[in-house]
Design a protein around this motif. Structure first.
Motif, short mmCIF file in Angstrom:
data_model
loop_
_atom_site.label_atom_id
_atom_site.label_comp_id
_atom_site.label_asym_id
_atom_site.label_seq_id
_atom_site.Cartn_x
_atom_site.Cartn_y
_atom_site.Cartn_z
N LEU A 181 0.81 -1.22 0.00
CA LEU A 181 0.00 0.00 0.00
C LEU A 181 0.85 1.27 0.00
O LEU A 181 0.35 2.34 -0.37
N GLY A 182 2.10 1.18 0.43
CA GLY A 182 2.98 2.34 0.44
C GLY A 182 2.55 3.44 1.39
O GLY A 182 2.85 4.62 1.17
N MET A 183 1.87 3.07 2.48
CA MET A 183 1.34 4.08 3.41
C MET A 183 2.41 4.61 4.36
O MET A 183 2.46 5.80 4.65
N PHE A 184 3.25 3.72 4.86
CA PHE A 184 4.29 4.12 5.82
C PHE A 184 5.63 3.52 5.41
O PHE A 184 5.70 2.60 4.60
N SER A 185 6.67 4.05 6.01
CA SER A 185 8.01 3.55 5.73
C SER A 185 8.21 2.18 6.39
O SER A 185 7.81 1.99 7.55
N PRO A 186 8.84 1.22 5.69
CA PRO A 186 9.08 -0.09 6.30
C PRO A 186 10.17 -0.05 7.37
O PRO A 186 10.23 -0.93 8.22
N LEU A 187 11.03 0.97 7.33
CA LEU A 187 12.10 1.13 8.32
C LEU A 187 11.80 2.34 9.19
O LEU A 187 11.53 3.43 8.67
N ALA A 188 11.85 2.15 10.49
CA ALA A 188 11.52 3.24 11.44
C ALA A 188 12.78 4.00 11.81
O ALA A 188 13.19 4.02 12.97
N MET A 189 13.39 4.64 10.84
CA MET A 189 14.61 5.41 11.08
C MET A 189 14.25 6.85 11.40
O MET A 189 13.57 7.51 10.62
N ILE A 190 14.70 7.33 12.57
CA ILE A 190 14.45 8.71 12.95
C ILE A 190 15.77 9.37 13.36
O ILE A 190 16.73 8.70 13.74
N ASN A 191 15.81 10.71 13.24
CA ASN A 191 16.98 11.47 13.68
C ASN A 191 16.53 12.84 14.16
O ASN A 191 15.36 13.23 13.99
N ASP A 192 17.45 13.60 14.75
CA ASP A 192 17.11 14.88 15.36
C ASP A 192 16.67 15.93 14.34
O ASP A 192 16.02 16.91 14.71
N SER A 193 17.05 15.77 13.07
CA SER A 193 16.71 16.77 12.07
C SER A 193 15.27 16.64 11.57
O SER A 193 14.77 17.52 10.87
N VAL A 208 10.69 -3.97 23.88
CA VAL A 208 10.65 -3.49 22.49
C VAL A 208 11.81 -4.02 21.66
O VAL A 208 11.97 -3.63 20.51
N VAL A 209 12.63 -4.90 22.21
CA VAL A 209 13.83 -5.36 21.51
C VAL A 209 13.47 -5.97 20.16
O VAL A 209 14.06 -5.62 19.12
N VAL A 210 12.49 -6.86 20.14
CA VAL A 210 12.12 -7.53 18.89
C VAL A 210 11.58 -6.53 17.88
O VAL A 210 11.94 -6.55 16.70
N VAL A 211 10.71 -5.63 18.33
CA VAL A 211 10.11 -4.64 17.43
C VAL A 211 11.18 -3.71 16.87
O VAL A 211 11.16 -3.38 15.67
N GLU A 212 12.13 -3.28 17.69
CA GLU A 212 13.19 -2.40 17.22
C GLU A 212 14.07 -3.10 16.19
O GLU A 212 14.51 -2.48 15.22
N VAL A 213 14.33 -4.38 16.39
CA VAL A 213 15.15 -5.13 15.43
C VAL A 213 14.40 -5.30 14.11
O VAL A 213 14.98 -5.14 13.03
N VAL A 214 13.10 -5.61 14.17
CA VAL A 214 12.31 -5.80 12.96
C VAL A 214 12.28 -4.54 12.11
O VAL A 214 12.45 -4.58 10.89
N PHE A 215 12.10 -3.39 12.76
CA PHE A 215 11.96 -2.13 12.03
C PHE A 215 13.26 -1.31 11.99
O PHE A 215 13.24 -0.16 11.56
N VAL A 216 14.37 -1.93 12.44
CA VAL A 216 15.69 -1.28 12.44
C VAL A 216 15.58 0.10 13.11
O VAL A 216 16.08 1.10 12.60
N TYR A 217 14.91 0.13 14.25
CA TYR A 217 14.70 1.37 14.98
C TYR A 217 15.91 1.66 15.86
O TYR A 217 16.37 0.77 16.60
N PRO A 218 16.45 2.86 15.83
CA PRO A 218 17.67 3.17 16.59
C PRO A 218 17.41 3.40 18.08
O PRO A 218 17.62 4.49 18.61
N GLY A 219 16.97 2.35 18.76
CA GLY A 219 16.67 2.46 20.16
C GLY A 219 17.56 1.57 21.01
O GLY A 219 18.54 1.00 20.54
N MET A 220 17.21 1.43 22.28
CA MET A 220 18.00 0.65 23.21
C MET A 220 18.03 -0.83 22.85
O MET A 220 19.06 -1.50 23.00
N GLY A 221 16.91 -1.35 22.37
CA GLY A 221 16.86 -2.76 22.01
C GLY A 221 17.83 -3.11 20.89
O GLY A 221 18.55 -4.10 20.97
N GLN A 222 17.84 -2.30 19.83
CA GLN A 222 18.75 -2.51 18.72
C GLN A 222 20.21 -2.38 19.18
O GLN A 222 21.08 -3.16 18.79
N TYR A 223 20.47 -1.40 20.03
CA TYR A 223 21.81 -1.17 20.57
C TYR A 223 22.26 -2.38 21.40
O TYR A 223 23.42 -2.83 21.29
N LEU A 224 21.35 -2.93 22.20
CA LEU A 224 21.67 -4.09 23.02
C LEU A 224 21.99 -5.30 22.15
O LEU A 224 22.99 -6.00 22.39
#
Length: 318
Positions: A162-174, A257-273
């Protein structure tokens, strides 16, 4: 001493004791893992001499108990130490990632908590009728499906097809707030589906328990509508168990949230761990584990305190 002050003090003391026990258990489990950071850095082809030298440089040649108390003393002073693999300060590395995890958990809570309470009220209003059965069936189905599977299904159909949202949850300060919310939409949906059923079912059970009270029958005899009785009389008196289950699920939104962050490559604590577990970077794993444990224990302690304050027999002792 007032009963409330005594109980709150006991909860604080118990929370600190649990946190100390959690830190010791986390350290012990990391020590029990096969291999070490020196082996992970140098690889399987490293010579025994180079491994011994790097272990000495990293301080891994000292007794585990000594390293534990040194690490615990640093934690008490706000020093999380340095990463063994990249020599960066762990506190600085964790700062932004913890903020990202809390940002994701906050918006998941903003969606899931009011929705769960509303669905619980609706299920009580139409108890044993088709809305109640439909809400229970849908929410129990979503909680039965692993979150990684829900995540991948949403990525495929909502993001790719459907192209509604981004498949990768990448965010930054900008990024603006709107851009960040668009980026985390799918992780928020997944987390909401995971925690919704538990909160909704507990809300429903707590209110139904209160609905059997004598003052509810009095309200019914006064001719009040069912929804008014539920909202104005039953819900306020069922708040303690609801707050407890909400706090438990808020803790999950941060810690689980570790699993969710890994699935969506989210730059959070779970991915860092996860990244540093694969490198056997023990100080990073310990820091993340203690932060997760502190958040979980802290939110549960807060739930206990709210339940104590919500008890009129403790607020107004005879």
């Amino acid at each position: 001493m007032h009963p409330i002050v005594k109980l709150v003090s006991q909860r604080f003391a118990l929370g600190l004791l649990l946190l100390f026990g959690a830190s010791a258990m986390i350290f012990g489990l990391t020590e029990a893992l096969p291999g070490d950071a020196a082996q992970a850095v140098l690889g399987q082809s490293a010579t025994p001499e180079s491994l011994a030298n790097l272990r000495e440089e990293m301080g891994l040649d000292r007794p585990a108990l000594t390293r534990y108390f040194e690490w615990l003393g640093g934690i008490l002073q706000g020093d999380l130490g340095q990463s063994l693999t990249n020599k960066l300060d762990i506190a600085e590395s964790i700062g932004n990632r913890l903020g990202n995890t809390l940002f994701l958990a906050f918006w998941a809570a903003i969606v899931s908590v009011p929705l769960a309470i509303f669905l619980g009220l609706l299920a009580v209003r139409y108890r044993n009728r088709w809305p109640d059965k439909l809400i229970s069936a849908v929410t129990l189905t979503t909680i039965s499906i692993p979150e990684f599977l829900i995540g991948y299904v949403l990525v495929y159909f909502v993001a790719v097809k459907l192209g509604m949202f981004s498949p990768l949850a990448m965010i930054n300060d900008s990024m603006s707030l709107g851009q960040k919310l668009n980026a985390i939409a799918l992780p928020v949906i997944v987390l909401t589906m995971v925690v919704l059923a538990h909160m909704m079912r507990m809300t429903r059970a707590a209110i139904l328990n209160v609905m059997q009270s004598a003052y509810i029958e009095t309200a019914e005899l006064k001719g009040l509508t069912n929804f008014t009785i539920i909202y104005r009389h039953a819900l306020p008196n069922a708040i303690a168990p609801i707050v407890n289950v909400v706090m438990l699920n808020l803790a999950y939104l941060v810690v689980g949230v570790v699993v969710v962050e890994v699935v969506f490559v989210y730059p959070g604590m779970g991915q860092y761990l996860v990244d540093h577990v694969t490198k056997r970077d023990v100080p990073v794993v310990l820091a993340c584990g203690v932060i997760f444990a502190a958040i979980y224990i802290g939110l549960n302690m807060l739930a206990d305190i709210v339940a104590i304050l919500a008890n009129p027999r403790l607020r107004h002792p005879k």
